[in-house]
Design a protein around this motif. Structure first.
Motif, PDB file in Angstrom:
ATOM      1  N   THR B 235       0.838  -1.195   0.000  1.00 20.17           N
ATOM      2  CA  THR B 235       0.000   0.000   0.000  1.00 20.17           C
ATOM      3  C   THR B 235       0.873   1.246   0.000  1.00 20.17           C
ATOM      4  O   THR B 235       0.566   2.238  -0.661  1.00 20.17           O
ATOM      5  N   THR B 238       2.111   1.995  -3.474  1.00 18.53           N
ATOM      6  CA  THR B 238       1.081   2.641  -4.291  1.00 18.53           C
ATOM      7  C   THR B 238       0.995   4.116  -3.912  1.00 18.53           C
ATOM      8  O   THR B 238       0.916   4.992  -4.772  1.00 18.53           O
ATOM      9  N   TYR B 239       1.041   4.384  -2.611  1.00 16.42           N
ATOM     10  CA  TYR B 239       1.031   5.761  -2.134  1.00 16.42           C
ATOM     11  C   TYR B 239       2.217   6.532  -2.707  1.00 16.42           C
ATOM     12  O   TYR B 239       2.102   7.706  -3.064  1.00 16.42           O
ATOM     13  N   GLY B 241       3.588   6.113  -5.448  1.00 15.83           N
ATOM     14  CA  GLY B 241       3.553   6.231  -6.898  1.00 15.83           C
ATOM     15  C   GLY B 241       4.446   5.231  -7.611  1.00 15.83           C
ATOM     16  O   GLY B 241       4.791   5.400  -8.770  1.00 15.83           O
TER      17      GLY B 241
END
Lengths: 540, 376
Positions: B235, B238-239, B241
């Motif tokens: 996660t 994803t945060y 990028g």
């Protein structure tokens, strides 16, 4: 079984505890506990009056949790004495603590998600190998507990289907079923909506009136004032004071917690909004299950202003934040930065958002904003690992990254000041500072901040608020989402209220009352207040 | 239970494996005793068989070479949170790439063929791991399932290719044509007479280079940073990028390419042809090697040496003590894998308690070391 013996004598006891062997349910005497060089508890004395709600407050790392873990048998004290009902016990493990009537409701629930409530309550204390008789007995007991304490639950509901508030209720029922007379609650409202929290307080009062003793660990002063009879304040491993709640006030407690005067009000000048930096048009976002959570939302944030989004948790704020920051794909709509539409599709959308000048302090720093297994300096470059400042080509310039991290540690007063320390070993407030330092240092045009002070201690809250205002005054556009209405009201220059995926209203924090905002947050008033000119800002 | 402090780093990476290893040997000794043989004599035979002479040591190093590659393959994937158990299939099918460049180039000098064979093996092995990686990244199929399936597919393809395509007409054995003696790579014994004519060859140097390369990749490159971040918290990536799907595909390809180097060792370095089942389960031993080596190149080097020694010493054992069959050797190897791999953490709590009793100062030190560990 232990529950029978303890269940028998508890209801008779009243708050004054006249009939009991001791007026104190729990006495801790000269408790000491060290972890390596860290002296987590220093000569702690604490007496918990039977039939009272006793709050323990302190900043993160003050030693509250350590103390309670000692009482609950997770840790053994290096020295000191624990008395339960006036008799000294050496509590060896949590089973022992339970046998003495001490139950704990943890911050993170310990429930089996796909079991029913009834099965969770029975788990671990079945009477024998056959489940049937235990379940029948537990069902009866649950009905009794529900009646006695007004703790109604559907025993056959599956845990993963019920709300967080109900799950917490199950944790309380578990402790009661096991015969707890003393209930320890560790930051119980951190995960609850305001109405769920109110409900919890009602249950706690009910339990107290029935003679149970409640120990409440928290760092929210509002809760202390609302529910406790006594409050003990801890600071840096020491017990600073134990007071009667009715004879003190939040300011005094806050001062005791941090050891100096604290400004609970935010001190900021009027906003000077400029051109529109962030604009969101007709945004529609679905969550992981495909349910539309953000429904046709449009708003703008200008440079030099803080726009706060208020709302009860779970009304689409999380999805809005994740979508605007590029973490979550949008179903439709346009997010523009300084007039240029951002392309945020794909699983590296956040990278393009950052490149365009949008920094994001996420709601859940441990799950999103940090890799807690990393050292501090490694997290200080998360999202900026490709920045030329940290090396040429493929190679990561570790020395440069560490030097930068040290700089920010000094600048943001991150403690302990050690960039090689594992991030998980920092307190919540300092972890949040690590994230803030990283995102603010990238000098973005737009800063999106979610729940900036969740689980953060008071000293750090003040610092974080000041940093956000500093960014505003430097001409950045700031979008703030928080479930703490007080925070929104004191920080934001303009408030948008979100309910069921829509922006249902806009308010001026200078004039809007808590009642008006509360109605909007509950979705009752649909009217959009004639928006006061944002430029007027607010003066305190 | 009171909280246990982490172990000092040296105890964690050295003492703990040694305790596990000793226990594995003790239990193996009991088994040897139970079938009426002398365990000490057996131990002597294994150690002597693995390290007794240049000849023995040469074979030990030859086995270790394979295990370094497969251990690194598992470790690289593990740092990104992926469990690649398809090293065997990737190593096997990479042989196709190696033999298909080695045979046409067999009249060129070996030092031209060698790097080309490396690239070909890496490409085919990498491709074989890329597909499961792509399936996980884009379709959500778990690599544990797909890589193990790909082991079977690889085995079937290789049988077909060897029997129907690569086997020269008129040859009975299921194997490809031999590389011309002029194009064969000399063994290390040619340059270091101590090794005699054993199978250890220049691929060992490649393995050592890969150890260094993987170390640099994981702890000193931007990509290594992103793959470790992914391994700890997808996660957060994803945060940040970072494209998780892209990272997964690249990591799996790298992992497969490393496994594919086994084919270079076997075909270019030792057998000069493609035979069936030449991987001999090195891919699976690689899992134990990575586990025991804590996914760290230095740990993998020692673990690969240990397993190489067990393989070579075990082979010798059956000649030295006729009462101990080849199966007995498998039992000993299995016990070592069991204790150093599967039950690796069994003694950790006890050892931690022992260390905490030593001194509070040690506790503090342990804490400090734990915090400063990630790249050493």
């Amino acid at each position: 079984m232990a529950s029978d013996t303890h269940m028998g004598n508890s209801p008779a006891q009243r708050p004054s505890g006249a009939a009991a062997a001791s007026e104190f349910a729990i006495e801790l005497i000269k408790i000491n506990k060290s972890f390596g060089p860290v002296h987590a508890n220093k000569d702690i004395d604490l007496a918990i009056r039977r039939g009272s709600v006793h709050g323990i407050v302190g900043e993160n790392g003050a030693g509250k949790s350590t103390l309670m873990s000692i009482l609950y048998g997770f840790y053994t004290a290096d020295s000191g004495e624990i008395r339960v009902d006036g008799t000294t016990h050496a509590i060896t493990d949590s089973r022992h603590a339970l046998a003495l009537g001490i139950g704990m409701v943890h911050q993170h629930f310990m429930l089996v998600d796909n079991f029913s409530i009834l099965e969770n309550v029975v788990l671990g204390v079945e009477d024998n190998a056959l489940l049937g008789p235990s379940l029948t007995r537990a069902r009866k007991e649950l009905v009794r507990l529900a009646k006695e304490y007004r703790l109604d639950v559907d025993p056959d509901a599956i845990i993963e289907d019920v709300s967080v508030g109900t799950q917490q209720r199950v944790e309380i029922l578990k402790a009661l079923y096991r015969g707890a007379d003393v209930l320890i609650l560790d930051e119980p409202t951190g995960v609850l909506t305001p109405s769920e929290a109110d409900d919890l307080f009602r249950v706690l009062k009910e339990l107290r009136d029935q003679g149970k003793t409640i120990i409440l660990i928290t760092h929210k002063l509002r809760e202390i004032m609302a529910i406790t009879d006594y409050v003990s304040v801890m600071r840096q491993g020491e017990m600073v004071a134990t007071l009667k709640t009715s004879e003190t006030d939040p300011g005094a407690i806050a001062e005791l917690m941090v050891g100096r005067r604290v400004l609970l009000e935010v001190d900021k000048g009027p906003a000077t909004p400029g051109e529109v930096f962030l604009s969101v048009e007709n945004l529609v976002v679905k969550d992981d299950l495909g349910i539309t959570r953000v429904k046709d939302v449009s708003f703008t944030v200008r440079s030099g202003e803080i726009v706060g989004i208020a709302g009860v948790a779970g009304n689409g704020q999380s999805e809005l934040l994740e979508s605007v920051s590029g973490m979550r794909d949008q179903s439709s709509g346009v997010v523009s930065l300084k007039g240029k539409p951002l392309s945020l599709e794909g699983d590296d959308g956040a990278h393009r958002a950052r490149e365009a000048g949008l920094a994001h302090v996420p709601e859940d720093r441990q799950r999103m904003g940090l890799v807690t297994a990393f050292e501090e300096w490694e997290n200080a470059i998360l999202g900026y690992q490709d920045d030329p400042a940290y090396g040429k080509g493929w190679i990561l310039d570790i020395d440069a990254a560490r030097a930068k991290a040290r700089e920010r540690i000094a600048q943001f007063d991150i403690r302990p000041a050690n960039e090689r320390l594992k991030t998980a070993n920092f307190s919540g407030g300092n972890q949040q500072k690590i994230v803030l330092a990283r995102e603010m240092s990238s000098n973005p045009d737009v800063l999106i901040v979610g729940q900036p002070t969740r689980g953060v201690d008071i000293g750090a809250i003040e610092f974080i608020h000041n940093q956000i205002i500093k960014m505003r005054d430097a001409g950045k556009a700031i979008l703030l989402v928080s479930v703490e209405l007080d925070e929104i009201r004191s920080l934001a220059d303009r408030i948008l209220v979100m309910f069921d995926g829509h922006i249902v209203g806009e308010a001026d924090p200078a004039t809007a009352t808590e009642g008006e905002l509360g109605l909007m947050m509950a979705g009752i008033s649909e009217k959009t207040a004639p928006a006061p000119k944002a430029a007027e800002g607010k003066t305190k | 239970m009171s909280a246990l402090r982490p172990l000092p780093r040296w105890a964690d990476i050295l003492l703990l494996p040694i305790i596990n290893l000793v226990l594995a040997f003790v239990i193996s000794g009991l088994v040897v005793l139970a079938i009426g043989q002398n365990p000490l004599a057996a131990l002597e035979a294994i150690v002597g068989g693995a390290f007794g002479s240049g000849y023995n040591f040469g074979y030990t190093l030859y086995y270790s070479t394979n295990f370094i590659f497969t251990g690194l393959a598992v470790a690289v994937a593990a740092h990104a949170g992926l469990f690649n158990i398809g090293g065997n299939g990737q190593a096997y099918i990479a042989g196709l790439g190696v033999i298909l460049v080695a045979l046409p180039l067999q009249f060129l000098p070996w030092w031209i063929t060698f790097p080309i064979a490396i690239l070909a093996g890496a490409a085919v092995g990498g491709f074989w791991a890329f597909i499961p990686g792509w399936l996980q990244a884009k379709r959500g199929s778990h690599v544990v399932i797909t890589t193990i399936m790909f082991n079977f597919i690889a085995a079937a393809i290789m049988v077909y290719m060897v029997v129907n395509v690569l086997k020269p007409a008129g040859v009975l054995a299921p194997e490809s044509a031999m590389i011309d003696p002029a194009g064969r790579m000399p063994k290390l014994g040619t340059f270091i007479p101590w090794f005699k004519n054993t199978d250890v060859n220049f691929t060992l140097l490649l393995a050592l280079l890969c150890l260094v390369g993987v170390y640099v990749l994981i702890w000193h490159t931007r990509f290594g940073y992103t793959m470790r971040a992914l391994g700890h918290n997808p996660t957060a990536t994803t945060y940040a990028g970072i494209s998780n799907s892209r990272t997964i595909m690249i990591v799996m390809t790298l992992s497969g390419a490393l496994a594919g180097m086994v084919a270079v060792n076997q075909i270019v370095g030792v057998q000069y042809r493609l035979v069936l089942d030449y991987v001999a389960d090195a891919g699976f031993v690689g899992i134990a090697v990575a586990l025991m080596g804590r996914n760290h190149p230095i740990g993998i080097l020692f673990a690969a040496l240990l397993f190489g020694a067990l393989y070579q010493g075990g082979n010798e054992l059956q000649y030295v003590i006729p009462g101990l069959s080849k199966e007995m050797v498998v039992v000993i190897q299995a016990l070592v894998i069991l204790f150093t791999g599967a039950m690796e953490g069994m003694f950790r709590p006890g050892l931690q308690r022992a260390f905490m009793l030593l001194s509070p100062a040690q506790k503090a030190e342990a804490e400090a070391r734990n915090t400063a560990k990630s790249e050493s």
